[in-house]
Enzyme design. Structure first.
Site, PDB file in Angstrom:
ATOM      1  N   LYS A  37     -20.659  35.851 -16.030  1.00 16.95           N
ATOM      2  CA  LYS A  37     -19.864  35.357 -14.895  1.00 16.95           C
ATOM      3  C   LYS A  37     -18.933  36.487 -14.493  1.00 16.95           C
ATOM      4  O   LYS A  37     -18.080  36.898 -15.291  1.00 16.95           O
ATOM      5  CB  LYS A  37     -19.048  34.124 -15.282  1.00 16.95           C
ATOM      6  CG  LYS A  37     -19.914  32.916 -15.630  1.00 16.95           C
ATOM      7  CD  LYS A  37     -19.058  31.730 -16.007  1.00 16.95           C
ATOM      8  CE  LYS A  37     -19.941  30.524 -16.352  1.00 16.95           C
ATOM      9  NZ  LYS A  37     -19.145  29.400 -16.865  1.00 16.95           N
ATOM     10  N   LYS A  95     -23.950  19.314 -19.566  1.00 18.24           N
ATOM     11  CA  LYS A  95     -22.677  19.468 -20.247  1.00 18.24           C
ATOM     12  C   LYS A  95     -22.644  18.432 -21.366  1.00 18.24           C
ATOM     13  O   LYS A  95     -22.918  17.235 -21.117  1.00 18.24           O
ATOM     14  CB  LYS A  95     -21.520  19.223 -19.272  1.00 18.24           C
ATOM     15  CG  LYS A  95     -21.374  20.302 -18.216  1.00 18.24           C
ATOM     16  CD  LYS A  95     -20.839  21.594 -18.806  1.00 18.24           C
ATOM     17  CE  LYS A  95     -20.399  22.553 -17.710  1.00 18.24           C
ATOM     18  NZ  LYS A  95     -19.950  23.849 -18.278  1.00 18.24           N
TER      19      LYS A  95
HETATM   20 MG    MG Z   1     -20.520  27.539 -19.957  1.00 18.82          MG
END
Ligand code: MG
Length: 367
Positions: free
Chosen positions: A262, A164
């Site tokens: 997702k 991240k």
């Molecule tokens: Mg992502």
């Protein structure tokens, strides 16, 4: 039918239960969106008249930072709108609530597949029996802490690492990992934290990323396409894709990168499989991404990850990556490999004692 309207057949369902849990994370998870210290999950539980159960997990985060959905809003939407409408045999407008609806869709699918003795993996056409585990590593306190964290994953056999990143935590950590592990499959996820003029983008090719995920905001179409043309690094879309049609829109604008699939973000297994099929048909790379799922959600995502046309590694990891004690039997890594659940249904159910220990709210509706 209006594409935002959804229905679910509750025939043969004795009760619908909503369970809200707070599942402690091993360590706070930091991304450009914020910090999660416990996972606030809503579970949809269908109990059939024949005693067969169906479970679905809503992946909305505690705060509406990733998308516009949050756990509290999902809970009230399911309790006050979705379940009453379904009990009345009416359609539900799920606009802006794909994660809440996905939990309903998966619970119903799980129930149906369990009755048929079939697995979700077979239902979606998954032919892989296992996939390499990935790890998403949030912002750490220091570069040394980051290298220690990554080393721990690699020692456990993790095949790919995604960092991240955000302004102030980007090139230095990426270069440190790349220098330490020159051939590692490394990706980065910015969760839309950069502007089109930010200097990071001009420097990213030198890192050698498998892809850079969502560098710009979800609606920054022009800027994303401009940078795609300048960079050798593949760009991946996550927040920008809320349906298979959304991928079609991006393709029409010239997108040629990778899509993070997702099922929660697109509103369920059906839409996610359409997205995977479309990406493959258009020659677009794709992989299944994680949402800090509990065991039910992870098993659901793993079934999708077993689809053989997915050409980038999933970032899903074992339960122990996030939770000391998952809601279900833990998802285990076998020398870095995660088994695709063999069912029945999703292939995972909450353990009653663990569920009871983590439950903070619960409401049951007779059909
Ligand atoms: Mg992502």
């Amino acid at each position: 039918m209006d594409p935002r309207l959804r229905t679910a057949d509750l025939a043969g369902v004795a009760s619908v239960e909503l369970v809200r849990v707070r599942l402690p994370l091993i360590a706070p998870f930091v991304s450009s969106h914020g910090t999660e210290t416990e996972r606030d999950l809503v579970l949809v539980h269908l109990l059939g008249e024949d005693g067969v159960e169906g479970w679905g997990e809503c992946e909305a985060l505690a705060a509406a930072t990733y998308t516009a959905e949050d756990a509290e809003g999902s809970w009230t939407f399911l309790r006050d709108e979705v379940v009453p409408l379904l009990r009345a045999g009416e359609a539900v407008d799920v606009t802006g609530r794909p994660m809440a609806w996905a939990a309903v869709e998966v619970a119903q699918l799980d129930l149906t597949l369990r009755r048929d003795g079939a697995s979700l993996a077979a239902h979606v056409g998954a032919t892989r029996t296992a996939v390499p585990a990935g790890a998403v590593v949030g912002r750490q306190a220091s570069i040394d802490a980051l290298l220690t964290e990554v080393a721990g994953h690699l020692e456990r056999g993790t095949a790919s690492i995604k960092l991240k990143i955000e302004p102030g935590w980007d090139l230095e950590p990426l270069r440190a990992v790349r220098t330490t592990w020159p051939v590692l499959t490394l990706a980065a996820d910015a969760n839309g934290a950069y502007t089109v003029e930010h200097p990071l983008l001009g420097s990213i090719d030198a890192v050698g990323l498998a892809y850079l995920e969502q560098p710009l905001a979800a609606d920054a179409v022009e800027g994303t396409i401009v940078w795609q043309r300048r960079l050798e690094t593949l760009l991946a879309l996550d927040e920008a894709i809320d349906s298979a049609d959304a991928l079609g829109f991006w393709l029409s604008r010239g997108f040629a990168g990778v899509v993070n699939v997702k099922l929660s973000r697109v509103g369920g297994v059906g839409e996610a499989t359409q997205l995977i099929t479309r990406a493959h048909g258009e020659g677009i790379g794709a992989f299944v991404g994680g949402m800090l799922e509990g065991g039910v959600g992870r098993a659901t995502s793993l079934a999708l990850a077993g689809i053989a046309t997915l050409d980038h590694p999933t970032d899903l990891g074992p339960s122990e990556r996030y939770f000391a004690d998952d809601l279900t039997e833990p998802t285990m890594s076998d020398h870095g490999w995660l088994t695709i659940p063999a069912g029945p249904g999703v292939g995972a159910v909450p353990r009653p004692e663990r569920l009871a220990a983590c439950t903070v709210d619960r409401v049951t509706f007779p059909r």
